[in-house]
Design a protein around this motif. Structure first.
Motif, PDB file in Angstrom:
ATOM      1  N   ALA A  67      53.904  62.083  53.841  1.00  0.00           N
ATOM      2  CA  ALA A  67      54.026  62.823  55.108  1.00  0.00           C
ATOM      3  C   ALA A  67      53.749  61.911  56.299  1.00  0.00           C
ATOM      4  O   ALA A  67      54.375  62.044  57.358  1.00  0.00           O
ATOM      5  CB  ALA A  67      53.066  64.012  55.111  1.00  0.00           C
ATOM      6  N   MET A  68      52.816  60.953  56.121  1.00  0.00           N
ATOM      7  CA  MET A  68      52.504  60.048  57.230  1.00  0.00           C
ATOM      8  C   MET A  68      53.651  59.066  57.482  1.00  0.00           C
ATOM      9  O   MET A  68      53.786  58.530  58.595  1.00  0.00           O
ATOM     10  CB  MET A  68      51.188  59.309  56.968  1.00  0.00           C
ATOM     11  N   VAL A  69      54.477  58.823  56.463  1.00  0.00           N
ATOM     12  CA  VAL A  69      55.686  58.008  56.673  1.00  0.00           C
ATOM     13  C   VAL A  69      56.690  58.831  57.492  1.00  0.00           C
ATOM     14  O   VAL A  69      57.275  58.342  58.465  1.00  0.00           O
ATOM     15  CB  VAL A  69      56.328  57.593  55.323  1.00  0.00           C
ATOM     16  N   LEU A  70      56.848  60.095  57.106  1.00  0.00           N
ATOM     17  CA  LEU A  70      57.767  60.973  57.850  1.00  0.00           C
ATOM     18  C   LEU A  70      57.317  61.079  59.308  1.00  0.00           C
ATOM     19  O   LEU A  70      58.136  61.052  60.236  1.00  0.00           O
ATOM     20  CB  LEU A  70      57.797  62.371  57.215  1.00  0.00           C
ATOM     21  N   SER A  71      56.002  61.177  59.489  1.00  0.00           N
ATOM     22  CA  SER A  71      55.456  61.272  60.850  1.00  0.00           C
ATOM     23  C   SER A  71      55.792  60.015  61.647  1.00  0.00           C
ATOM     24  O   SER A  71      56.256  60.103  62.795  1.00  0.00           O
ATOM     25  CB  SER A  71      53.941  61.463  60.785  1.00  0.00           C
ATOM     26  N   ALA A  72      55.563  58.842  61.048  1.00  0.00           N
ATOM     27  CA  ALA A  72      55.815  57.591  61.783  1.00  0.00           C
ATOM     28  C   ALA A  72      57.278  57.511  62.207  1.00  0.00           C
ATOM     29  O   ALA A  72      57.588  57.143  63.351  1.00  0.00           O
ATOM     30  CB  ALA A  72      55.442  56.392  60.910  1.00  0.00           C
ATOM     31  N   ARG A  73      58.171  57.891  61.286  1.00  0.00           N
ATOM     32  CA  ARG A  73      59.602  57.797  61.633  1.00  0.00           C
ATOM     33  C   ARG A  73      59.915  58.680  62.842  1.00  0.00           C
ATOM     34  O   ARG A  73      60.551  58.244  63.801  1.00  0.00           O
ATOM     35  CB  ARG A  73      60.462  58.227  60.433  1.00  0.00           C
ATOM     36  N   ALA A  74      59.427  59.921  62.814  1.00  0.00           N
ATOM     37  CA  ALA A  74      59.726  60.851  63.910  1.00  0.00           C
ATOM     38  C   ALA A  74      59.056  60.409  65.205  1.00  0.00           C
ATOM     39  O   ALA A  74      59.668  60.426  66.277  1.00  0.00           O
ATOM     40  CB  ALA A  74      59.261  62.253  63.525  1.00  0.00           C
TER      41      ALA A  74
ATOM     42  N   GLY B 252      57.253  56.276  73.471  1.00  0.00           N
ATOM     43  CA  GLY B 252      55.946  56.498  74.102  1.00  0.00           C
ATOM     44  C   GLY B 252      54.812  56.074  73.173  1.00  0.00           C
ATOM     45  O   GLY B 252      54.972  55.195  72.329  1.00  0.00           O
ATOM     46  N   ASP B 253      53.661  56.727  73.351  1.00  0.00           N
ATOM     47  CA  ASP B 253      52.475  56.393  72.566  1.00  0.00           C
ATOM     48  C   ASP B 253      52.591  57.065  71.190  1.00  0.00           C
ATOM     49  O   ASP B 253      51.963  58.087  70.917  1.00  0.00           O
ATOM     50  CB  ASP B 253      51.222  56.869  73.313  1.00  0.00           C
ATOM     51  N   TRP B 254      53.414  56.443  70.320  1.00  0.00           N
ATOM     52  CA  TRP B 254      53.693  57.123  69.046  1.00  0.00           C
ATOM     53  C   TRP B 254      52.460  57.215  68.156  1.00  0.00           C
ATOM     54  O   TRP B 254      52.313  58.164  67.385  1.00  0.00           O
ATOM     55  CB  TRP B 254      54.865  56.446  68.314  1.00  0.00           C
ATOM     56  N   GLN B 255      51.543  56.272  68.300  1.00  0.00           N
ATOM     57  CA  GLN B 255      50.362  56.302  67.414  1.00  0.00           C
ATOM     58  C   GLN B 255      49.459  57.493  67.722  1.00  0.00           C
ATOM     59  O   GLN B 255      48.835  58.052  66.818  1.00  0.00           O
ATOM     60  CB  GLN B 255      49.590  54.996  67.514  1.00  0.00           C
ATOM     61  N   ALA B 256      49.398  57.902  68.996  1.00  0.00           N
ATOM     62  CA  ALA B 256      48.582  59.077  69.347  1.00  0.00           C
ATOM     63  C   ALA B 256      49.197  60.325  68.705  1.00  0.00           C
ATOM     64  O   ALA B 256      48.484  61.180  68.153  1.00  0.00           O
ATOM     65  CB  ALA B 256      48.506  59.226  70.863  1.00  0.00           C
ATOM     66  N   ALA B 257      50.528  60.410  68.748  1.00  0.00           N
ATOM     67  CA  ALA B 257      51.209  61.559  68.133  1.00  0.00           C
ATOM     68  C   ALA B 257      51.051  61.518  66.610  1.00  0.00           C
ATOM     69  O   ALA B 257      50.898  62.556  65.958  1.00  0.00           O
ATOM     70  CB  ALA B 257      52.684  61.546  68.520  1.00  0.00           C
ATOM     71  N   TRP B 258      51.056  60.289  66.052  1.00  0.00           N
ATOM     72  CA  TRP B 258      50.862  60.115  64.596  1.00  0.00           C
ATOM     73  C   TRP B 258      49.473  60.632  64.200  1.00  0.00           C
ATOM     74  O   TRP B 258      49.308  61.274  63.169  1.00  0.00           O
ATOM     75  CB  TRP B 258      51.022  58.633  64.282  1.00  0.00           C
ATOM     76  N   GLU B 259      48.484  60.369  65.055  1.00  0.00           N
ATOM     77  CA  GLU B 259      47.117  60.853  64.785  1.00  0.00           C
ATOM     78  C   GLU B 259      47.061  62.382  64.794  1.00  0.00           C
ATOM     79  O   GLU B 259      46.273  62.991  64.070  1.00  0.00           O
ATOM     80  CB  GLU B 259      46.126  60.277  65.808  1.00  0.00           C
TER      81      GLU B 259
ATOM     82  N   ARG C 122      46.014  55.084  57.348  1.00  0.00           N
ATOM     83  CA  ARG C 122      45.545  54.630  58.672  1.00  0.00           C
ATOM     84  C   ARG C 122      45.069  53.175  58.605  1.00  0.00           C
ATOM     85  O   ARG C 122      45.359  52.370  59.497  1.00  0.00           O
ATOM     86  CB  ARG C 122      44.424  55.535  59.172  1.00  0.00           C
ATOM     87  N   ASP C 123      44.367  52.830  57.539  1.00  0.00           N
ATOM     88  CA  ASP C 123      43.906  51.443  57.365  1.00  0.00           C
ATOM     89  C   ASP C 123      45.093  50.485  57.350  1.00  0.00           C
ATOM     90  O   ASP C 123      45.022  49.388  57.898  1.00  0.00           O
ATOM     91  CB  ASP C 123      43.156  51.268  56.033  1.00  0.00           C
ATOM     92  N   ARG C 124      46.160  50.920  56.694  1.00  0.00           N
ATOM     93  CA  ARG C 124      47.353  50.054  56.612  1.00  0.00           C
ATOM     94  C   ARG C 124      47.882  49.758  58.012  1.00  0.00           C
ATOM     95  O   ARG C 124      48.261  48.625  58.320  1.00  0.00           O
ATOM     96  CB  ARG C 124      48.446  50.737  55.760  1.00  0.00           C
ATOM     97  N   LEU C 125      47.893  50.803  58.817  1.00  0.00           N
ATOM     98  CA  LEU C 125      48.371  50.642  60.195  1.00  0.00           C
ATOM     99  C   LEU C 125      47.427  49.727  60.985  1.00  0.00           C
ATOM    100  O   LEU C 125      47.867  48.851  61.738  1.00  0.00           O
ATOM    101  CB  LEU C 125      48.431  52.026  60.850  1.00  0.00           C
TER     102      LEU C 125
END
Ligand code: MRU
Length: 358
Positions: free
Chosen positions: A66-73, A79-86, A110-113
């Motif tokens: 799901a976190m991969v799907l989130s990163a893609r979207a 913009g600040d995609w990492q804040a939206a990913w969080e 998250r550690d990977r990122l």
């Protein structure tokens, strides 16, 4: 044994392909085999909450994808995609509280990122990490099956009756299972005469999923009401109760599907050995004891209704879906790092210092 165990992976609950997460809808098994495609983190969070996918390792693996799907979207939005990913991370973390594999997998992502080199592609790195989480769970299943079978052999090698609870098989993991993996291995080695599967009220993971998985492989399985377990231990020659776990704390206490605790009490009374099988991703060394584990409570209607039809009186229903078995009722915790017999805080700490055995 390895090849025959791997054949059990024909059944699977999670498939990552063409950039989408496919989940086998476990709410309607065994009557319908329907796969649902998910392309958003919010969709996967809802799938976890509503039990499309369940079982501690399977929940963790699904959350990682799901976190991969989130990163893609979120990257596509700009913009600040990492804040939206969080935000998606928080949504997933809120889906179910008890299985620590969920939080373990999210924090690995998250550690990977956090470790990403400046010029690296975050989406590719996250996908590699999610696949690695999935693959390592498969490997852990293999190691645990071997260790669990050795343990059974050490105590009594001939065919015997085993009792299990909930579903800990291919549907609950990235491979062929934890507790059910050991049971599969023991059957292949000729050490299982019969498996007694608790039906596991109210979601019926035992009657719908475990009985289905075992019957498909020709493993002799008999279904019983949860409340028949003590009687079965007394009258049917049960030598082992073998279950999975959703969270194991630093002292060796084990949270698992509601009803597990009473099985352990009954096993102790009847001289039946009690084995917990779980990958180290289920161990939460941040919690000192099981008293600190958040226990999920689900809607009382799950008890008061059957198939959407009211069967209970018009009263409140208390529906905790996990309980905690104290370490002193457990004979062995089997993980891919090794076995802890008669678990306590010192032995659990030693185990966690070890490397995986594969
Ligand atoms: C390998 S699965 C171990 C546990 O997750 C399993 O025993 C269990 O309690 C599952 O509960 P569920 O509510 O079906 O997610």
């Amino acid at each position: 044994m390895r090849d025959r165990l791997l054949a059990a992976e024909k059944v699977k609950a999670i498939d990552w392909r063409d950039g989408a997460l496919y989940l086998l809808d476990q709410r309607i098994l065994p009557f319908e085999e329907t796969w649902i495609a998910y392309t958003s983190a919010a969709g996967v969070a809802e799938a976890i909450r509503s039990m499309v996918v369940r079982g501690a390792p399977a929940i963790g693996i699904s959350a990682a994808y799901a976190m991969v799907l989130s990163a893609r979207a979120r990257i596509a939005e700009g913009g600040d995609w990492q804040a939206a990913w969080e935000e998606d991370y928080a949504l997933l973390a809120d889906s179910r509280p008890t299985a620590v594999n969920l939080f373990w997998a999210l924090s690995r992502m998250r550690d990977r990122l956090d470790r990403l080199k400046e010029d690296a592609d975050p989406l590719a790195a996250l996908e590699v990490e999610a696949i690695a989480i999935h693959e390592s769970d498969r490997e852990a299943n293999l190691t645990m099956a071997q260790l669990g079978v050795d343990l059974i052999r050490k105590h009594q090698g001939n065919a015997q009756a085993i009792l299990t609870h909930c579903n800990t098989g291919a549907l609950a993991t990235g491979g062929f299972g934890t507790a059910l993996g050991v049971i599969r291995g023991a059957f292949i080695e000729g050490m299982v005469e019969r498996v007694y599967a608790d039906e596991t009220r109210p979601w019926l993971q035992g009657s719908r999923l475990t009985a289905w998985e075992l019957a498909n492989e020709g493993i002799p399985v008999t279904l019983n009401a949860d409340s028949a377990a003590a009687h079965i231990m007394k009258t049917k020659g049960v030598t082992w109760v073998i279950v999975g776990a959703d969270r194991i704390t630093a002292n060796g206490d084990v949270a698992n599907k509601i009803g597990t605790y009473q099985l352990a009490v009954n096993a102790m009374h009847h001289g039946v050995r009690f084995m917990v099988v779980a990958p180290s991703s289920t161990i939460d060394m941040n919690l000192a004891s099981g008293d600190e584990i958040p226990i999920e409570e689900r809607d009382g209607r799950e008890l008061l209704e059957v198939g959407g039809k009211r069967v209970g009186a018009d009263v409140d229903a208390f529906n905790p879906v996990f309980d905690v078995t104290p370490a002193d009722l457990i004979d062995a915790i089997v993980t891919e790092k090794g076995i802890v017999e008669r678990p306590d805080t010192a032995k659990m700490a030693q185990l966690m210092c070890r490397k995986r055995l594969h």
